[in-house]
Scaffold this motif. Structure first.
Motif, short mmCIF file in Angstrom:
data_model
loop_
_atom_site.label_atom_id
_atom_site.label_comp_id
_atom_site.label_asym_id
_atom_site.label_seq_id
_atom_site.Cartn_x
_atom_site.Cartn_y
_atom_site.Cartn_z
N ALA A 80 -7.35 11.78 -2.04
CA ALA A 80 -6.99 13.19 -1.81
C ALA A 80 -8.24 13.91 -1.38
O ALA A 80 -9.21 13.97 -2.12
CB ALA A 80 -6.42 13.83 -3.08
N VAL A 81 -8.24 14.43 -0.16
CA VAL A 81 -9.36 15.22 0.32
C VAL A 81 -8.80 16.49 0.92
O VAL A 81 -7.65 16.56 1.33
CB VAL A 81 -10.20 14.45 1.37
N GLN A 123 -5.32 16.06 2.74
CA GLN A 123 -5.04 14.81 3.44
C GLN A 123 -5.09 13.67 2.44
O GLN A 123 -6.08 13.49 1.73
CB GLN A 123 -6.08 14.57 4.54
N MET A 124 -4.00 12.91 2.39
CA MET A 124 -3.92 11.80 1.45
C MET A 124 -3.66 10.53 2.24
O MET A 124 -2.53 10.20 2.56
CB MET A 124 -2.79 12.07 0.44
N GLY A 125 -4.71 9.81 2.57
CA GLY A 125 -4.54 8.63 3.38
C GLY A 125 -4.79 8.96 4.85
O GLY A 125 -5.40 9.97 5.18
N ASP A 136 0.88 -1.16 0.00
CA ASP A 136 0.00 0.00 0.00
C ASP A 136 0.92 1.22 0.00
O ASP A 136 1.38 1.69 1.04
CB ASP A 136 -0.88 -0.03 1.26
N VAL A 137 1.22 1.73 -1.20
CA VAL A 137 2.22 2.78 -1.32
C VAL A 137 1.76 4.06 -0.61
O VAL A 137 2.53 4.69 0.12
CB VAL A 137 2.52 3.06 -2.81
N VAL A 138 0.50 4.43 -0.80
CA VAL A 138 0.00 5.64 -0.15
C VAL A 138 0.04 5.49 1.35
O VAL A 138 0.45 6.39 2.07
CB VAL A 138 -1.43 5.93 -0.63
N GLY A 139 -0.35 4.31 1.84
CA GLY A 139 -0.33 4.10 3.28
C GLY A 139 1.07 4.17 3.85
O GLY A 139 1.30 4.77 4.90
#
Lengths: 278, 178, 139
Positions: free
Chosen positions: C65-66, C119-121, B34-37
């Motif tokens: 992406a929020v 906020q990304m994740g 999970d790259v974003v995580g």
């Protein structure tokens, strides 16, 4: 138009085919863990969708299912890997940037900052790839006498003693998505074509009716393809279709004023002018 | 990437052995990242999911960041990589095995022919020790300048002597149900 | 008066990799008078009484992406900067993609910079902010 939810379905195909069940041989992971999905990396995945925004921003939430067999060629391998000899010869010609060095940069960096020399790209081979016993996943062979197998074209090939073809199960293909979530009108799945060669170039995607909140179950039917020698010693293609359940949970929060926790004025204005309403 | 690049060069230009030994079994350890995580939390801790296709022989830990893979003499273990966000970039940078175990495995890296897709593989040279061989995986993620190392180790272990059909390895309900 | 739609397009993976939104976020809007479109230094021209809609879009559709926050800066001359905000707790939960604001009728003309937090994740380093975009109120 928010994040599309991708649900990766990982299957240990030989084990599933042998035991004729997906139980214990399937795991699911999705990219909604940050927003509340639970059961990541387990057989019981609950994909969470927060649709608070859907009232104001009516782009549909989208679910994508990606079935992967453990031990198959990685899906990141580009299609150049599967080229036949004619196309491979075309690729070996000098690339445009090298022919017109005044117009194009010939030294570029990849995403990690490694330098890649376009004039002599290392990754373009000079000859046809050889069978390499260290690369069993490439479908280019290791010695495994006796068992029926696929070649990377997806068609079966009769194995001979000393045959270099590899044991290879292609990626699974989802044949159907059904169940409570469909009957309630929550998800609308359909099968789409993709330019990828994996899973026969097919994948499933569904749009979601964000007005229906709750926890819904759906069932995925997955076809696992393989080759097998029958009693007469003849190689036959076969497949088994097995099912697995997963869940989708749709929830919403209440829209709130995010501009400031206290007070209604988002823009600082001089105090001698009366305060306006935000 | 220097080490992997050298290994790619070595693998495509000259074979280390003149006559390829028949491989008994190729076991794939697939890492789902999970790259974003991982980038968002600064660690691989909860963003690495490991799987292999050797559950029948007794591998455990599927779906977690610590996998125990059964491998026997003559097998080859192949590490591959997949990202949860399919367009995100991840590359297996290092399979870290202590030099004390060098006699048990021949470890190297290569790429699928004519692609930048890197895989690492280990030929098992002799029966593994009882406690197995621990290893740590490191990945380059996105365009982050430093590699991310798995905080928890995984292991290659020998097959257990007794593997009767009723034994634990093939009980699906007790094992990965969490 | 027409509302103005401001699109915040962000390369989530690159932003998380580098820890900054500089060069990874592209703001644009649908007012032909606005300046700095498709950069991080967008200046949205607007009038008092006008509605503004901010919408976040991730360039990679499978990455999140929020918008976690939009805070107007008290002074216009703060240095432009971007970085990870470790105080994740101060942002309203849940975070949304679409934010809507109304310019008060009495707002004096001028340029107002704001700090945009994305906020990304959900990790500790997943909130990254940048303070270079602005709105310009013209009466």
């Amino acid at each position: 138009m928010g994040q599309q939810l991708g649900i990766v379905v990982l299957i240990d195909i030989p084990a599933a085919v042998d035991s004729n069940t997906l139980e214990g041989n399937i795991w699911l992971v999705d990219n909604g863990g940050w927003d509340g999905s639970t059961g990541e990396g387990s057989p019981n995945l609950v994909s969470a969708l927060d649709v608070t925004d859907a009232q104001m921003d009516p782009g549909n939430a989208v679910l994508n299912w990606i079935p992967i067999g453990i031990g198959t060629i990685p899906v990141n391998v580009p299609q150049t890997f599967f080229l036949n000899d004619d196309d491979r010869r075309v690729l070996r010609q000098r690339p445009l940037p090298a022919l017109h060095s005044g117009l194009f940069p010939v030294r570029i960096r990849n995403i990690l900052g490694d330098e890649v020399n376009i004039k002599h790209p290392e990754h373009l081979g000079r000859e046809t790839p050889r069978a390499d016993p260290q690369m069993p996943l490439s479908a280019l062979g290791y010695l495994d006498p006796g068992t029926a197998r696929f070649r990377r074209t997806g068609e079966s090939h009769v194995a001979q003693p000393g045959d270099q073809d590899v044991v290879y199960y292609p990626d699974p293909v989802i044949t159907r998505i059904h169940g409570e979530a469909l009957e309630a009108g929550v998800i609308y799945p359909a099968q789409y074509g993709s330019p990828e060669l994996f899973s026969r170039g097919l994948y499933w995607s569904a749009s979601v009716d964000a007005s229906l909140l709750g926890l819904y179950r759906y069932t995925v039917d997955i076809a696992l393809h393989y080759s097998r020698r029958n009693a007469a010693g003849k190689v036959i293609d076969d497949r088994v279709i097995l099912s697995h359940d997963a869940w989708i949970k749709i929830s919403t929060g209440a829209p709130r004023n995010g501009f400031s926790a206290d007070g209604l004025i988002p823009i600082p204005i001089p105090s001698d002018i009366g305060a306006g309403e935000a | 990437m220097a080490r992997a690049a050298q290994s790619v060069a070595a693998a495509t230009k000259s074979k280390p052995t003149s006559t390829p030994e028949p491989v008994k079994q190729a076991t794939n350890v697939m890492a789902m990242l999970d790259v974003v995580g991982a980038l968002g939390s600064g660690t691989l801790g909860e963003s690495l999911y490991l799987f292999d296709n050797n559950r029948r022989a007794g591998s455990t830990g599927h779906g977690t960041s610590s996998l125990t893979t059964v491998a026997q003499q003559g097998d080859v273990v192949v590490w591959t990589t997949m990202t949860l966000e399919c367009e995100a970039f991840a590359r297996l940078e290092l399979v870290e095995i202590d030099v004390a175990y060098a006699e048990y495995v021949h470890l190297d890296a290569a790429a699928f022919s004519e692609t930048p897709e890197v895989y690492w593989f280990a030929n098992i040279l002799k029966p593994l020790p009882e406690t197995g061989i621990p290893y740590h995986l490191s990945y380059r993620l996105g365009s982050a300048p430093q590699a991310y190392r798995a905080p928890v180790e995984s292991r290659l272990i020998p097959a257990s002597g007794t593997s009767t059909p009723g034994e634990a390895p093939l009980e699906p309900n007790q094992e990965d149900a969490q | 008066m027409q509302p103005i739609n401001i699109i915040v397009a962000v390369d989530s993976i690159a932003a998380l990799s580098k820890g900054t939104l500089e060069e990874n976020v592209y703001l644009t809007d649908d007012n032909p008078l606005s300046q700095g479109k498709a950069t991080a230094t967008l200046t949205t021209v607007c009038a008092p009484g006008q509605w503004l809609h901010w919408k976040a879009i991730a360039v990679d559709v499978q990455s999140p992406a929020v918008i976690a926050g939009i805070d107007f800066l008290p002074h216009d001359d703060a240095p432009e900067e971007s970085g990870v905000d470790p105080n994740v707790w101060r942002y309203v939960v849940p975070r949304w993609r679409l934010w809507t604001g109304l310019i008060p009728l009495c707002t004096p003309a001028g340029r107002y910079r704001y700090r945009l937090a994305l906020q990304m994740g959900s990790g500790a380093q997943s909130v990254i902010s940048i303070n270079s975009p602005s709105i310009e109120v013209r009466r």
